[in-house]
Design an enzyme around this catalytic site. Structure first.
Site, short mmCIF file in Angstrom:
data_model
loop_
_atom_site.label_atom_id
_atom_site.label_comp_id
_atom_site.label_asym_id
_atom_site.label_seq_id
_atom_site.Cartn_x
_atom_site.Cartn_y
_atom_site.Cartn_z
N LYS A 1 52.48 -4.71 -41.81
CA LYS A 1 51.62 -5.27 -40.76
C LYS A 1 52.12 -4.77 -39.41
O LYS A 1 53.32 -4.83 -39.13
CB LYS A 1 51.69 -6.79 -40.80
CG LYS A 1 51.19 -7.45 -39.50
CD LYS A 1 51.06 -8.95 -39.67
CE LYS A 1 50.74 -9.62 -38.33
NZ LYS A 1 50.34 -11.02 -38.48
N LYS B 1 51.92 -5.47 -35.43
CA LYS B 1 51.50 -6.32 -34.30
C LYS B 1 51.01 -5.39 -33.20
O LYS B 1 51.77 -4.55 -32.70
CB LYS B 1 52.69 -7.16 -33.84
CG LYS B 1 52.49 -7.97 -32.61
CD LYS B 1 51.40 -9.00 -32.70
CE LYS B 1 51.47 -9.88 -33.90
NZ LYS B 1 50.50 -10.97 -33.97
N ASP C 1 47.12 -6.34 -36.20
CA ASP C 1 46.83 -7.65 -35.61
C ASP C 1 47.03 -7.60 -34.09
O ASP C 1 48.15 -7.76 -33.61
CB ASP C 1 47.76 -8.70 -36.23
CG ASP C 1 47.64 -10.06 -35.55
OD1 ASP C 1 46.67 -10.29 -34.81
OD2 ASP C 1 48.53 -10.91 -35.78
N ASN D 1 45.96 -9.79 -31.98
CA ASN D 1 45.87 -11.15 -31.42
C ASN D 1 44.71 -11.31 -30.44
O ASN D 1 44.87 -11.88 -29.34
CB ASN D 1 47.19 -11.56 -30.73
CG ASN D 1 48.25 -11.96 -31.73
OD1 ASN D 1 49.30 -11.29 -31.81
ND2 ASN D 1 48.02 -12.98 -32.52
N GLU E 1 43.23 -8.13 -38.71
CA GLU E 1 43.60 -9.50 -38.32
C GLU E 1 43.29 -9.78 -36.86
O GLU E 1 43.77 -9.06 -35.97
CB GLU E 1 45.09 -9.68 -38.61
CG GLU E 1 45.59 -11.10 -38.34
CD GLU E 1 47.05 -11.29 -38.79
OE1 GLU E 1 47.47 -10.63 -39.76
OE2 GLU E 1 47.75 -12.08 -38.15
N ASN F 1 44.67 -16.05 -37.84
CA ASN F 1 45.46 -17.25 -37.61
C ASN F 1 45.18 -17.78 -36.21
O ASN F 1 45.92 -18.60 -35.69
CB ASN F 1 46.97 -16.96 -37.74
CG ASN F 1 47.47 -15.95 -36.73
OD1 ASN F 1 47.38 -14.75 -36.97
ND2 ASN F 1 48.00 -16.41 -35.60
N ASP G 1 49.62 -21.49 -42.64
CA ASP G 1 50.99 -21.61 -42.15
C ASP G 1 51.31 -23.10 -42.20
O ASP G 1 50.70 -23.89 -41.45
CB ASP G 1 51.08 -21.08 -40.71
CG ASP G 1 52.48 -21.18 -40.14
OD1 ASP G 1 53.27 -22.01 -40.62
OD2 ASP G 1 52.79 -20.41 -39.19
N HIS H 1 50.67 -16.66 -42.23
CA HIS H 1 51.11 -16.33 -40.87
C HIS H 1 52.58 -16.73 -40.70
O HIS H 1 53.07 -17.63 -41.36
CB HIS H 1 50.22 -17.14 -39.92
CG HIS H 1 50.73 -17.25 -38.52
ND1 HIS H 1 51.39 -18.37 -38.05
CD2 HIS H 1 50.66 -16.39 -37.48
CE1 HIS H 1 51.70 -18.19 -36.77
NE2 HIS H 1 51.26 -17.00 -36.40
N ASN I 1 55.89 -17.05 -37.52
CA ASN I 1 56.41 -16.96 -36.15
C ASN I 1 57.91 -16.80 -36.28
O ASN I 1 58.44 -17.02 -37.36
CB ASN I 1 56.08 -18.26 -35.40
CG ASN I 1 55.06 -18.00 -34.31
OD1 ASN I 1 55.15 -16.98 -33.62
ND2 ASN I 1 54.12 -18.88 -34.14
N HIS J 1 58.94 -13.20 -39.99
CA HIS J 1 59.77 -12.63 -38.91
C HIS J 1 61.25 -12.63 -39.31
O HIS J 1 62.10 -12.29 -38.49
CB HIS J 1 59.64 -13.49 -37.64
CG HIS J 1 58.34 -13.38 -36.91
ND1 HIS J 1 57.13 -13.66 -37.47
CD2 HIS J 1 58.08 -13.05 -35.62
CE1 HIS J 1 56.16 -13.52 -36.56
NE2 HIS J 1 56.72 -13.13 -35.43
N ARG K 1 58.82 -21.28 -25.23
CA ARG K 1 58.59 -19.83 -25.32
C ARG K 1 57.72 -19.37 -24.16
O ARG K 1 56.73 -20.02 -23.83
CB ARG K 1 57.91 -19.56 -26.66
CG ARG K 1 57.51 -18.14 -26.89
CD ARG K 1 56.93 -17.97 -28.29
NE ARG K 1 56.43 -16.61 -28.47
CZ ARG K 1 55.98 -16.13 -29.63
NH1 ARG K 1 56.00 -16.89 -30.71
NH2 ARG K 1 55.53 -14.89 -29.71
#
Ligand code: GKR
Ligand code: MG
Length: 404
Positions: free
Chosen positions: A172, A174, A202, A204, A227, A250, A274, A301, A303, A330, A384
């Site tokens: 995958k 990002k 993905d 986002n 995605e 997601n 998730d 999904h 994180n 991750h 974050r």
């Protein structure tokens, strides 16, 4: 088996300078570890989202949870919802407690969590190599061992390193970081370097419908699924209607109440579940059943997370027959600061063997937990903030979606 105490430990651990559409990962990522102290010296553990707000909400439900039976998950959930109200923030809190209850239940009964969830559909759960565009090192410090990945060659190098070490069999990327042509070139380079590997991208929701359509046209022969190319259910429905590619999300289907509209509009062909967001392990199994009912695929999904979450993800994925895609994780990015005792869980040949010992099958390393709690206390980081950190690298950065 009554809950006598709930200990909440916010932690921080090292993360790499990974880029995404929202900005740049900070040097530390945040999680929360919960420990449920139960009768007979049993302690159930759970891991959930980090930051002060989550820790404060967990503290706020302690007295509502203490005194409940670990097998009364519905009662515990009701008590949490009564205290905090409904919605995703509450699901996030409940899910950490739900995992700790399952761990405690398994320890009491002497069986692994996967058996509590109905038994295993598989003995090992495949995960995907989760690639990120990446700076050479964090701002103002030396490059790290991962190296830079800002172009197709860097992305292929990163994939090679992850696959060599962990044996991943799907990939995958990002995306949503660079203009789409550059990201298309990176996926093309991956397809060439790893022929036959299922690939996903993905961004986002960083793209408009037109951009997503263009990217789909360029990559339709190599993508396993596409995605969150765009942000909304309507946008996804349009991309699906115009491209026919299987779309995963997601971002636009994040709770049970989103499913009906997505099904009606044929917006999403794969949901990335998730358990940290969908209300724990039991509800994630239920999501699997709903997905099967409507012919929707289920993937997972992730994180930034550590080993308690990896164990929980593995148990629930193993117990969910309809979860047929390799899950995201991750873990390779964060595992060096793990708070579990080493040796219980490992990614081998791209998969994690479902633990067979009671509960989650992992135990906290209390010295490591204390160490990462101290890192949290000594850092200024409380929530974050990828966009804020990115602006220190690129002062003109605006976290606007869609961007292209
Ligand atoms: O870690 O940067 C990241 C990811 O972008 C993460 O925050 C996302 O929630 O992995 C996630 C995704 O699939 O969207
Ligand atoms: Mg995603």
């Amino acid at each position: 088996m009554i809950i006598r105490d709930l200990a909440v430990t916010p932690i921080a651990f090292r993360d790499a300078p990974l880029l995404n559409a929202a900005g740049l990962h900070e040097p530390l990522a945040l999680r929360t570890i919960v420990q449920l102290v139960v009768d007979g010296g049993v302690v159930g553990i759970g891991e959930g989202r980090g930051g002060t707000a989550v820790a404060a909400r967990l503290e706020a439900v302690r007295d509502a949870v203490v005194g409940k039976n670990i097998f009364d998950l519905a009662g515990i959930e009701r008590a949490v919802v009564e205290r905090l109200g409904g919605g995703q923030d509450t699901s996030i809190v409940f899910s950490a407690i739900d995992v700790a209850c399952h761990d405690a239940q398994g320890k009491v009964l002497g069986i692994p969590v996967v058996e509590l969830l109905g038994g295993r559909a598989r003995d090992a759960v495949p995960y995907s190599a989760y690639l990120f565009y990446k700076l050479a090192g964090h701002l103002g410090v030396e490059p790290d061992a991962w190296g830079e990945a800002l172009d197709p060659a860097g992305i292929v190098r990163q994939a090679r390193a992850l696959i060599d070490r962990y044996g991943f069999e799907s990939i995958k990327l990002k995306a949503g970081v660079f203009p789409p042509e550059q990201e298309v070139a990176a996926v093309r380079a991956l397809a060439e370097a790893f022929p036959g590997y299922p690939l996903r991208i993905d961004p986002n929701g960083a793209w408009t419908v037109d951009t997503a359509r263009r990217v789909a046209h360029e990559l339709c022969d190599v993508l396993e699924y596409f995605e969150d190319p765009v942000l909304t259910i309507d946008g996804m429905a349009e991309v699906r209607a115009r491209t026919g590619l299987p779309l995963a999300t997601n971002m636009c289907v994040v709770a049970f109440e989103d499913i009906a509209e997505a099904v009606r509009k044929d917006a999403v062909q794969i949901i990335l579940g998730d358990h940290h967001y969908w209300g724990g392990l039991r509800h994630t199994r239920e999501l699997g059943a709903i997905c099967s009912t409507f012919g929707i695929g289920l993937s997972m999904h992730s994180n930034s997370h550590l080993g308690v979450s990896l164990a929980a993800m593995t148990h629930v994925a193993a117990a969910t027959p309809s979860l047929t895609f390799a899950c995201d994780t991750h873990y390779p990015w964060n595992r060096d600061d793990d708070v579990i005792a080493p040796g219980a869980i490992e990614i081998v040949d791209g998969a994690v063997a479902v633990p067979t010992s009671p509960g989650l099958g992992v135990e906290l390393d209390h010295d490591a937990l204390e160490r990462q709690h101290r890192v949290y206390l000594e850092s200024a980081l409380r929530e974050r903030d990828d966009a804020g950190y990115m602006r220190r690298h690129d002062p003109g950065f605006v976290a606007r979606l869609p961007r292209w």
